[in-house]
Design an enzyme around this catalytic site. Structure first.
Site, PDB file in Angstrom:
ATOM      1  N   GLY A 291       0.787  -1.228   0.000  1.00 31.51           N
ATOM      2  CA  GLY A 291       0.000   0.000   0.000  1.00 31.51           C
ATOM      3  C   GLY A 291       0.814   1.270   0.000  1.00 31.51           C
ATOM      4  O   GLY A 291       0.251   2.367   0.039  1.00 31.51           O
TER       5      GLY A 291
ATOM      6  N   GLU B 113       3.922  -7.167  -0.099  1.00 30.45           N
ATOM      7  CA  GLU B 113       3.326  -7.370  -1.436  1.00 30.45           C
ATOM      8  C   GLU B 113       3.260  -6.075  -2.250  1.00 30.45           C
ATOM      9  O   GLU B 113       2.178  -5.675  -2.687  1.00 30.45           O
ATOM     10  CB  GLU B 113       1.904  -7.908  -1.276  1.00 30.45           C
ATOM     11  CG  GLU B 113       1.793  -9.211  -0.528  1.00 30.45           C
ATOM     12  CD  GLU B 113       0.340  -9.675  -0.376  1.00 30.45           C
ATOM     13  OE1 GLU B 113      -0.581  -8.850  -0.450  1.00 30.45           O
ATOM     14  OE2 GLU B 113       0.145 -10.879  -0.196  1.00 30.45           O
TER      15      GLU B 113
ATOM     16  N   CYS C 123     -16.569   8.227 -25.473  1.00 29.67           N
ATOM     17  CA  CYS C 123     -17.838   8.937 -25.499  1.00 29.67           C
ATOM     18  C   CYS C 123     -18.415   9.109 -24.099  1.00 29.67           C
ATOM     19  O   CYS C 123     -19.493   8.606 -23.796  1.00 29.67           O
ATOM     20  CB  CYS C 123     -18.789   8.125 -26.378  1.00 29.67           C
ATOM     21  SG  CYS C 123     -20.410   8.789 -26.485  1.00 29.67           S
ATOM     22  N   GLU C 124     -17.651   9.730 -23.215  1.00 26.49           N
ATOM     23  CA  GLU C 124     -18.129   9.986 -21.854  1.00 26.49           C
ATOM     24  C   GLU C 124     -17.485  11.273 -21.343  1.00 26.49           C
ATOM     25  O   GLU C 124     -16.273  11.484 -21.524  1.00 26.49           O
ATOM     26  CB  GLU C 124     -17.737   8.837 -20.909  1.00 26.49           C
ATOM     27  CG  GLU C 124     -18.397   7.537 -21.283  1.00 26.49           C
ATOM     28  CD  GLU C 124     -18.713   6.648 -20.102  1.00 26.49           C
ATOM     29  OE1 GLU C 124     -18.878   7.162 -18.983  1.00 26.49           O
ATOM     30  OE2 GLU C 124     -18.797   5.437 -20.330  1.00 26.49           O
TER      31      GLU C 124
ATOM     32  N   TYR D  63      -1.488  -0.176 -12.422  1.00 32.93           N
ATOM     33  CA  TYR D  63      -2.929  -0.118 -12.663  1.00 32.93           C
ATOM     34  C   TYR D  63      -3.252   0.738 -13.897  1.00 32.93           C
ATOM     35  O   TYR D  63      -4.262   1.431 -13.937  1.00 32.93           O
ATOM     36  CB  TYR D  63      -3.660   0.389 -11.404  1.00 32.93           C
ATOM     37  CG  TYR D  63      -3.222  -0.350 -10.164  1.00 32.93           C
ATOM     38  CD1 TYR D  63      -3.627  -1.668  -9.949  1.00 32.93           C
ATOM     39  CD2 TYR D  63      -2.354   0.235  -9.230  1.00 32.93           C
ATOM     40  CE1 TYR D  63      -3.197  -2.372  -8.834  1.00 32.93           C
ATOM     41  CE2 TYR D  63      -1.925  -0.471  -8.110  1.00 32.93           C
ATOM     42  CZ  TYR D  63      -2.349  -1.769  -7.922  1.00 32.93           C
ATOM     43  OH  TYR D  63      -1.919  -2.471  -6.824  1.00 32.93           O
TER      44      TYR D  63
END
Ligand code: LLP
Length: 426
Positions: free
Chosen positions: A240, A281, A350-351, A379
């Site tokens: 994290g 991790e 298209c947003e 990500y």
């Protein structure tokens, strides 16, 4: 030549990564294009290794599971945190040994549990229900599966709510107060060998305080579990650690994390007379800043804002749309030019939410320019999609000027390859 951020340099007004000129890469391989610097992956991994010399470092494959990247990390001695059979398959294919992989997940299929059992991969069990399913699968296969329980430690780090996983109300893990009984139950079940404990509190965490709280809670549990007679071989405290996306943002380094976690871990394990392996991790810290996303300007429009329309949208980098994330933007072919205006970089989707970067000071932006979105390694590609009928882009790996394609650009055929129109509709 001067350095703008970590491993990124500017030469002749062009952005350079890993000794390669990004404008030439865009020309040669087309855009959009993810470009990853191998040396930076190794540097980041080494920073973790130095900070935690005795721990095992399991790279979170979800951050970027491209085979070449997994391979680089396998060669550095990394293990892997995997969250699906797909990630497990790719980690093994890249050469990460089965005994350095933890199969995580809050909703694994029976097929996934079967595969982990067959392949001798340890499983982080997320519920009692899953524990019983795994026991049955293990018995049927005549195997014993080594497990950890994923603990919900009820720690609330100050990060985006969508990436905070250790809250009491989150879907992950077993509530801390139920964990000891869960171990008791597991130790009587056939095919199950409880041997570890696991937690993960969230992502992009910008201070070390929540890690202290989580480690202390985990060590309390280790002590209670030990008293039941179970020998814990590993304590996995997840990951994290945040990275600086904004210029000048200060974030803790692995060394800072180690300086708060290791004293607690070492003192508590010594007091108990045990020597479990510590596992971490990290995903984002290892891969986040190694990669830029290059995207070409299709059009510039002066309207309510100065809109720069580029060829990558949230189909390729969803973080700004999904978490309001900030990614620093540069014009790769004008990297040293002074700012001349304020621009909002938008994708072709298209947003209305398809905004990659809002109100940024940039040099005069023109059609054909190459915009670079920095820190896109974690990500980024791994969360990409084909939304709006857009094949995914290519990925290249650079190292000291050597350039290799590690994923080919999808083409239009890839959009339809798995689809069928039923005969009755013809
Ligand atoms: N371990 C477990 C069990 C995880 O769920 C995660 C991330 C990690 C390790 C790696 O965490 P990291 O070192 O990368 O913070 N898509 C979001 C982040 C989601 C994180 C999911 N779990 C984003 O783009 O910010």
């Amino acid at each position: 030549m001067f350095t703008i951020k970590n491993h990124l340099e500017v030469q002749n007004n062009h952005l350079i990564i890993g000794g390669a000129d990004t404008t030439e890469l865009a020309e040669k391989f087309g855009t959009p294009l993810y470009v990853t610097n191998e040396s930076r992956i190794v540097e980041n991994f080494s920073a973790y290794r130095r900070a935690f010399p005795d721990a095992d470092i399991y790279y979170a494959a979800k951050a970027n599971g491209s085979l070449a990247i997994l391979r680089i990390l396998a060669r550095q001695g990394a293990g892997a945190d995997v969250f699906s059979f797909g990630e497990l398959y790719m980690a093994l294919l890249a050469g990460i040994p089965h005994d350095k992989i933890l199969f995580n997940g809050n909703s694994k299929t029976d097929f996934e549990l079967q595969k982990a059992t067959e392949l001798g991969v340890r499983v982080s069990v997320d519920s009692l229900d899953e524990l019983h399913t795994l026991s049955e699968i293990a018995q049927r296969s005549g195997k014993t599966v080594e497990i950890a329980f994923r603990v919900n430690p009820d720690v609330s780090p100050d990060t985006h709510p969508k990436i905070s996983t250790g809250l009491r109300t989150s879907k992950f893990g077993i509530p801390a107060e139920e964990v000891v009984n869960t171990y008791r139950e597991a130790s009587d079940l056939p095919g199950i060998a409880p041997c570890g404990i696991h937690c993960h509190i969230g992502s992009q965490i910008l201070d070390t305080e929540p890690f202290i709280e989580a480690t202390e809670k985990m060590m309390d549990l280790v002590e209670q579990v030990m008293r039941t007679g179970i020998d814990l071989k590993f304590v996995d405290i997840g990951s994290g650690l945040g990275i600086p996306y904004k210029k000048g943002e200060r974030t803790p380094q692995p060394q800072d994390l180690a300086s708060v976690v290791l004293p607690i871990f070492n003192e508590r394990t010594q007091a108990l007379g045990i020597s479990p392996k510590l596992i971490l991790e990290p995903g984002r810290y290892i891969i986040g800043d190694t990669t830029v996303l290059l995207t070409r300007v299709n059009t510039v429009k002066k309207a309510a804002r100065n809109f720069v329309g580029v060829d990558a949208g949230f189909n390729l980098l969803i973080r700004p749309a999904m978490y309001d994330s900030y990614h620093h933007v540069l014009v790769a072919n004008k990297a040293a030019s002074p700012p001349e205006g304020v621009y909002t970089v938008v994708g072709p989707i298209c947003e209305t939410g398809d905004v990659l970067a809002r109100d940024r000071e940039l040099p005069n932006v023109e059609k054909g320019d190459i915009v670079a979105l920095l820190d896109a390694g974690a990500y980024g590609f791994s969360m990409s999609s084909q939304y709006n009928g857009r094949p995914r882009c290519a990925e290249v790996l650079v190292k000291d000027g050597i350039v290799d394609i590690i994923r080919s650009r999808e083409d239009i055929e890839d959009l339809v390859a798995k689809q069928r129109i039923p005969a009755r509709l013809m």
